[in-house]
Design a protein around this motif. Structure first.
Motif, short mmCIF file in Angstrom:
data_model
loop_
_atom_site.label_atom_id
_atom_site.label_comp_id
_atom_site.label_asym_id
_atom_site.label_seq_id
_atom_site.Cartn_x
_atom_site.Cartn_y
_atom_site.Cartn_z
N GLY A 183 0.82 -1.21 0.00
CA GLY A 183 0.00 0.00 0.00
C GLY A 183 0.85 1.26 0.00
N LEU A 184 1.94 1.24 0.78
CA LEU A 184 2.84 2.40 0.80
C LEU A 184 3.52 2.60 -0.54
CD1 LEU A 184 4.51 2.09 4.33
CD2 LEU A 184 2.86 3.80 3.56
N ILE A 185 3.90 1.51 -1.18
CA ILE A 185 4.54 1.61 -2.49
C ILE A 185 3.55 2.18 -3.52
CG2 ILE A 185 5.49 0.26 -4.40
CD1 ILE A 185 6.80 -1.54 -2.26
N VAL A 186 2.32 1.71 -3.48
CA VAL A 186 1.30 2.21 -4.40
C VAL A 186 1.06 3.70 -4.16
CG1 VAL A 186 -1.16 2.09 -5.00
CG2 VAL A 186 0.19 0.00 -4.77
N LEU A 187 0.96 4.12 -2.91
CA LEU A 187 0.77 5.54 -2.60
C LEU A 187 1.95 6.38 -3.07
CD1 LEU A 187 -0.85 5.53 0.96
CD2 LEU A 187 -1.88 6.24 -1.20
N PHE A 188 3.16 5.87 -2.88
CA PHE A 188 4.35 6.59 -3.31
C PHE A 188 4.36 6.76 -4.83
CE2 PHE A 188 8.77 6.53 -4.82
CZ PHE A 188 9.23 7.70 -4.20
N VAL A 189 4.09 5.68 -5.56
CA VAL A 189 4.08 5.74 -7.02
C VAL A 189 2.97 6.67 -7.50
CG1 VAL A 189 3.64 4.38 -9.12
CG2 VAL A 189 5.15 3.49 -7.34
N LEU A 190 1.81 6.62 -6.89
CA LEU A 190 0.70 7.50 -7.25
C LEU A 190 1.07 8.96 -6.99
CD1 LEU A 190 -2.24 7.74 -8.21
CD2 LEU A 190 -2.94 7.51 -5.82
N GLY A 191 1.67 9.24 -5.86
CA GLY A 191 2.09 10.61 -5.53
C GLY A 191 3.12 11.13 -6.51
N MET A 192 4.11 10.30 -6.86
CA MET A 192 5.13 10.71 -7.82
C MET A 192 4.53 10.94 -9.21
SD MET A 192 7.81 11.18 -6.14
CE MET A 192 9.00 11.37 -7.43
N SER A 193 3.55 10.12 -9.58
CA SER A 193 2.89 10.29 -10.87
C SER A 193 2.13 11.61 -10.93
CB SER A 193 1.93 9.14 -11.14
OG SER A 193 2.63 7.92 -11.19
N ILE A 194 1.41 11.93 -9.87
CA ILE A 194 0.66 13.19 -9.83
C ILE A 194 1.62 14.37 -9.87
CG2 ILE A 194 -0.79 14.64 -8.35
CD1 ILE A 194 -2.17 12.00 -7.45
N PHE A 195 2.72 14.30 -9.11
CA PHE A 195 3.72 15.36 -9.11
C PHE A 195 4.34 15.52 -10.50
CE2 PHE A 195 8.18 16.68 -8.65
CZ PHE A 195 7.97 17.94 -8.12
N GLY A 196 4.71 14.42 -11.13
CA GLY A 196 5.32 14.47 -12.46
C GLY A 196 4.38 15.06 -13.48
N TYR A 197 3.11 14.68 -13.44
CA TYR A 197 2.14 15.23 -14.39
C TYR A 197 1.94 16.72 -14.17
CZ TYR A 197 -2.02 16.29 -17.01
OH TYR A 197 -2.89 16.87 -17.88
N SER A 198 1.90 17.15 -12.91
CA SER A 198 1.72 18.58 -12.65
C SER A 198 2.91 19.38 -13.17
CB SER A 198 1.49 18.85 -11.16
OG SER A 198 2.68 18.62 -10.42
N GLN A 199 4.11 18.84 -13.07
CA GLN A 199 5.29 19.51 -13.60
C GLN A 199 5.23 19.58 -15.12
OE1 GLN A 199 7.78 21.03 -11.62
NE2 GLN A 199 6.05 20.66 -10.26
N TYR A 200 4.82 18.51 -15.75
CA TYR A 200 4.66 18.47 -17.21
C TYR A 200 3.62 19.49 -17.66
CZ TYR A 200 2.84 17.03 -21.71
OH TYR A 200 2.38 17.03 -22.99
N ALA A 201 2.49 19.54 -16.98
CA ALA A 201 1.42 20.46 -17.36
C ALA A 201 1.88 21.91 -17.22
CB ALA A 201 0.18 20.20 -16.51
#
Length: 55
Positions: free
Chosen positions: A8-26
């Protein structure tokens, strides 16, 4: 720690990094620059320096 908690922690970490990466791209995709003039100041084996005017 139980394996399900670790997963669960790994999934949350990956999800958080994905959201952060997308916001930087946008944010970066909204940057616009129009170069009106460019002048080469000097050039050497490491690179070049330019004087650039933008709008």
């Amino acid at each position: 720690m139980k394996s399900s908690k670790k997963g669960g922690l790994i999934v949350l970490f990956v999800l958080g990094m994905s959201i952060f990466g997308y916001s930087q791209y946008a944010s970066a995709s909204q940057i616009e620059v129009s170069i009106t003039q460019s002048e080469l100041l000097n050039e050497n084996e490491k690179g070049s320096n330019y004087n650039i005017s933008t709008i």
